[in-house]
Design a protein around this motif. Structure first.
Motif, PDB file in Angstrom:
ATOM      1  N   VAL A  84       0.856  -1.093  -0.153  1.00 15.68           N
ATOM      2  CA  VAL A  84      -0.012  -0.096   0.072  1.00 15.68           C
ATOM      3  C   VAL A  84       0.777   1.202  -0.010  1.00 15.68           C
ATOM      4  N   GLY A  85       0.418   2.285  -0.823  1.00 18.52           N
ATOM      5  CA  GLY A  85       1.308   3.592  -0.899  1.00 18.52           C
ATOM      6  C   GLY A  85       0.930   4.613   0.055  1.00 18.52           C
ATOM      7  N   LEU A  86       2.032   5.342   0.636  1.00 15.46           N
ATOM      8  CA  LEU A  86       2.034   6.331   1.464  1.00 15.46           C
ATOM      9  C   LEU A  86       3.448   6.989   1.544  1.00 15.46           C
ATOM     10  N   PRO A  87       3.431   8.320   1.860  1.00 13.34           N
ATOM     11  CA  PRO A  87       4.572   9.180   2.066  1.00 13.34           C
ATOM     12  C   PRO A  87       5.261   8.894   3.406  1.00 13.34           C
ATOM     13  N   ILE A  88       6.593   8.953   3.128  1.00 13.96           N
ATOM     14  CA  ILE A  88       7.524   8.743   4.315  1.00 13.96           C
ATOM     15  C   ILE A  88       8.417  10.077   4.315  1.00 13.96           C
ATOM     16  N   ARG A  89       8.322  10.599   5.410  1.00 13.28           N
ATOM     17  CA  ARG A  89       9.457  11.788   5.634  1.00 13.28           C
ATOM     18  C   ARG A  89      10.653  11.286   6.474  1.00 13.28           C
ATOM     19  N   VAL A  90      11.645  11.388   5.808  1.00  9.50           N
ATOM     20  CA  VAL A  90      13.024  10.988   6.581  1.00  9.50           C
ATOM     21  C   VAL A  90      13.881  12.378   6.757  1.00  9.50           C
ATOM     22  N   GLN A 137      17.616   2.204   7.382  1.00 11.23           N
ATOM     23  CA  GLN A 137      16.685   1.754   8.172  1.00 11.23           C
ATOM     24  C   GLN A 137      15.937   3.090   8.932  1.00 11.23           C
ATOM     25  N   VAL A 138      14.664   2.887   8.843  1.00  4.55           N
ATOM     26  CA  VAL A 138      13.724   3.723   9.629  1.00  4.55           C
ATOM     27  C   VAL A 138      12.899   3.297  10.817  1.00  4.55           C
ATOM     28  N   GLU A 139      12.753   4.277  11.596  1.00  3.66           N
ATOM     29  CA  GLU A 139      11.986   3.740  12.628  1.00  3.66           C
ATOM     30  C   GLU A 139      10.399   3.991  12.656  1.00  3.66           C
ATOM     31  N   PHE A 140       9.826   2.812  13.001  1.00  2.37           N
ATOM     32  CA  PHE A 140       8.308   2.953  12.935  1.00  2.37           C
ATOM     33  C   PHE A 140       7.628   1.921  14.357  1.00  2.37           C
ATOM     34  N   GLU A 141       7.131   2.744  15.124  1.00  2.35           N
ATOM     35  CA  GLU A 141       6.338   2.129  16.287  1.00  2.35           C
ATOM     36  C   GLU A 141       7.640   1.498  17.000  1.00  2.35           C
ATOM     37  N   GLY A 142       8.803   1.972  17.221  1.00  5.72           N
ATOM     38  CA  GLY A 142       9.802   1.673  18.047  1.00  5.72           C
ATOM     39  C   GLY A 142      10.706   0.510  17.518  1.00  5.72           C
ATOM     40  N   LYS A 143      10.528   0.106  16.192  1.00  7.81           N
ATOM     41  CA  LYS A 143      11.292  -0.843  15.726  1.00  7.81           C
ATOM     42  C   LYS A 143      12.076  -0.277  14.347  1.00  7.81           C
ATOM     43  N   SER A 144      12.748  -0.999  13.893  1.00  8.84           N
ATOM     44  CA  SER A 144      13.645  -0.638  12.575  1.00  8.84           C
ATOM     45  C   SER A 144      13.272  -1.231  11.325  1.00  8.84           C
ATOM     46  N   PHE A 145      12.841  -0.740  10.274  1.00  9.34           N
ATOM     47  CA  PHE A 145      12.632  -1.287   9.207  1.00  9.34           C
ATOM     48  C   PHE A 145      13.363  -0.789   7.850  1.00  9.34           C
TER      49      PHE A 145
END
Length: 614
Positions: A84-90, A137-145
């Motif tokens: 599913v598509g969405l924008p991600i800010r880093v 790697q990015v953080e999401f809900e306390g985990k790295s993805f």
């Protein structure tokens, strides 16, 4: 690849900032794919937010809100893999990504590598292109993805992504690197705007892609008039070995569609590529329906002159009702349109609902003809539209006498032609706006693209409106379409308008005013326009090309080219003020979406003088 598995692609009709609605449509699509026993579902580009969110993408909170919606979606994906598509800010950069969720667990984000920057697209304003082969790697809900250039595995299938524009970049496209990584399946989640004839180009792209990459190629596009101007056709396709083996019906009125298929090269129920005339009817009617319901308006109001432009728009509203009922059923159509069901005794519910949704008025003057009145009246009756008639001679007389008294002389057609024409068109505007306000309805503007080119429209007159449905379509096409619609859409009420020559009817009848006499043949405007605006050619280039292609005297062709460019240059201010329009063709002249031009300029003076030197 091991034994065949079933995959799905879905299209969704989204709206920027409709967070709960957007998520609900995605979840319903996931549930339907699961009910069809699909193991992987691909949703379109930026499905969580909507593609048309514009400068909201630049804010810090908006991508964060998109991630919060993703967290709500993840638990709904048990027993299925969902992209599913969405924008991600880093930090200070925003990426256009696809999140991959496998059995209610996030696996990572694939980032788009190429931005669409031509025509109606402006992606470089919001998004940063991702570099090939890079992963962070990015953080999401306390985990790295992982985020970046990723591929994934499901059972024996290796799959990757090209996100919309990625697929249109020739030898640079990610698909070649995905082939080197030996993927079995490429998904293409897209937000590819509708344009007449574009679907055939997509079919060719999917055929070519599945062949050169030697894999399954699955395409999923957004659906509907998402944010006001662009329309998405909701196309879903699966290709293999150079053949499209599944393709859906486009431009649905549904909230979403799911198309499922096994990964085996068997051709399934293909929908044929339809004619441009039919595409126009389907796209414009869907766009009107979405604009109506998303703006929470109660209907449409139209100044029905009996001419080609207003008649086209009336038919499109009629087609909106007809197609909407066919696609959704009577009950759901009425619910989505926000109107009551017809009484049980009504034998023609379509005409009844057109009457509830479309109010028209013929605003005549002493310069109007019986032909145009009969054309307007018979058309309104044939489709069921509410029809009023009145004259505006009194208002025109009042305005004219006031200015004559002020300046101390009478106005004459010999000295004040444009002034006397414009005051008639402008006098129609206040009262038709009153009718729209009374009805809490959208006023439909009737300008077409050819008029926009040369400014052949009265600002605050026939340009008045909330939405301009045909402002991106040329008059030559409209005239051909009306003849097609009379026969192919079963619209006998078009008989009158198809017998008339286009005229503004603003000069006295004895002056025999016609549009083409005022301007030039619409077919010539179209040829000059395509070269000047679509292809960005110079006046000299256009002359040299058309002098070979058109059977016109060289001197006359030069005059037409000069007239076009002079009128184009001096009327940019009008195009800046036109009501929002739907993008329906391969190009348009809306400075907010497709073609920017300076309001003040030298008007091609030197370029046009060069024509006289050959």
């Amino acid at each position: 690849m091991t034994s065949p598995i079933k995959i799905s692609a879905a299209t969704v009709n989204q709206t920027p900032l409709d967070w709960s609605g957007n998520l609900d449509r995605i979840i319903r699509a996931v549930k339907e794919a699961k009910s069809e026993k699909a193991e992987i579902l691909c949703l379109p580009e930026l499905a969580i937010t909507g593609y048309g969110s514009e400068d909201l993408f630049l804010s810090y909170w908006f991508p964060q809100k998109a991630l919060s919606q993703l967290s709500k979606l993840i638990p709904e994906c048990k027993g299925i893999t969902v992209a599913v598509g969405l924008p991600i800010r880093v930090q200070d950069k925003v990426y256009n990504t696809v999140a991959v969720i496998e059995n209610a667990e996030l696996k990572g984000f694939v980032a788009k590598q190429f931005m669409a920057i031509d025509g109606v697209h402006y992606e470089f304003r919001w998004f940063t292109p991702w570099k090939a082969n890079e992963v962070i790697q990015v953080e999401f809900e306390g985990k790295s993805f992982p985020l970046g250039d990723l591929t994934f595995h499901h059972k024996g299938i290796h799959y990757g992504f090209e996100i919309c524009e990625d697929a249109w970049r020739g030898n640079e496209r990610p698909g070649y690197r995905l082939k080197d990584r030996k993927v079995d399946l490429i998904f293409n989640p897209s937000a590819s705007h509708f344009a007449m004839g574009k679907s055939q180009l997509r079919v060719e792209l999917i055929e070519e892609s599945s062949k050169i990459f030697d894999c399954y190629y699955c395409y999923a596009n957004l659906l509907g008039n998402e944010a006001g101007r662009m329309i998405f056709d909701g196309e879903i396709m699966l290709g293999k070995s150079g053949v499209v083996i599944s393709r859906n019906e486009l431009l649905s009125f549904q909230d979403f569609q799911v198309r499922s298929f096994y990964l085996k090269p068997e051709v399934q129920n293909l929908q044929p590529v339809i004619s441009k005339e039919k595409e126009f009817a389907q796209a414009a009617s869907l766009a009107l329906f979405d604009y109506l319901r998303k703006s929470k308006s109660k209907g449409f109001v139209l100044s029905l002159s009996g001419g080609a432009d207003s008649s086209t728009i009336a038919i499109l509203v009629s087609e909106m009702v007809k197609r909407g009922i066919k696609d959704l059923g009577l009950l759901l159509f009425c619910q989505k349109a926000g109107i009551p069901l017809p009484p049980k005794e009504i034998t023609e519910p379509e005409k009844y609902l057109v009457g509830k949704l479309l109010t028209t008025a013929y605003q005549g003057t002493k310069n109007s003809s019986d032909d145009t009145f009969n054309s307007a009246k018979s058309l309104a009756e044939s489709i069921g539209a509410t029809f009023y008639q009145w004259t505006i001679d009194e208002e025109v007389k009042t305005y004219t006498e006031k200015i004559e008294q002020a300046i101390g002389r009478k106005l004459t057609w010999e000295q004040d032609d444009i002034t006397l024409q414009n005051i008639q068109a402008r006098s129609r505007s206040p009262i038709i706006w009153m009718l729209a306000n009374i009805n809490n309805a959208l006023l439909l503007s009737t300008s077409n693209r050819s008029e926009g080119d040369v400014g052949y429209a009265t600002m605050d007159g026939d340009t008045s409106g909330s939405i301009s449905p045909i402002a991106a379509v040329d008059k030559f096409f409209i005239l051909q379409w009306l003849s097609w619609a009379e026969k192919n859409l079963d619209q006998p009420g078009l008989k009158w308008v198809n017998s008339l020559q286009p005229t503004a009817e603003l000069r006295p009848l004895e002056r025999t005013q016609t549009d083409e006499k005022d301007l030039m043949p619409y077919s010539v405007i179209l040829e000059i326009e395509k070269l000047a605006i679509r292809d960005r050619r110079s006046p000299m280039d256009i002359y040299l090309i058309l002098n070979e292609e058109l059977k016109l005297e060289s001197s006359l062709l030069k005059e037409y080219i000069k007239k076009f460019f002079r009128l184009w240059s001096r009327n940019q201010w009008k195009r800046e003020r036109l009501a929002p329009s739907f993008h329906l063709d391969e190009f348009n002249v809306d400075p907010k979406t497709w073609y920017r031009f300076p309001i003040l300029s030298g008007g091609f003076t030197e370029e046009l003088e060069q024509l006289d030197q050959i």
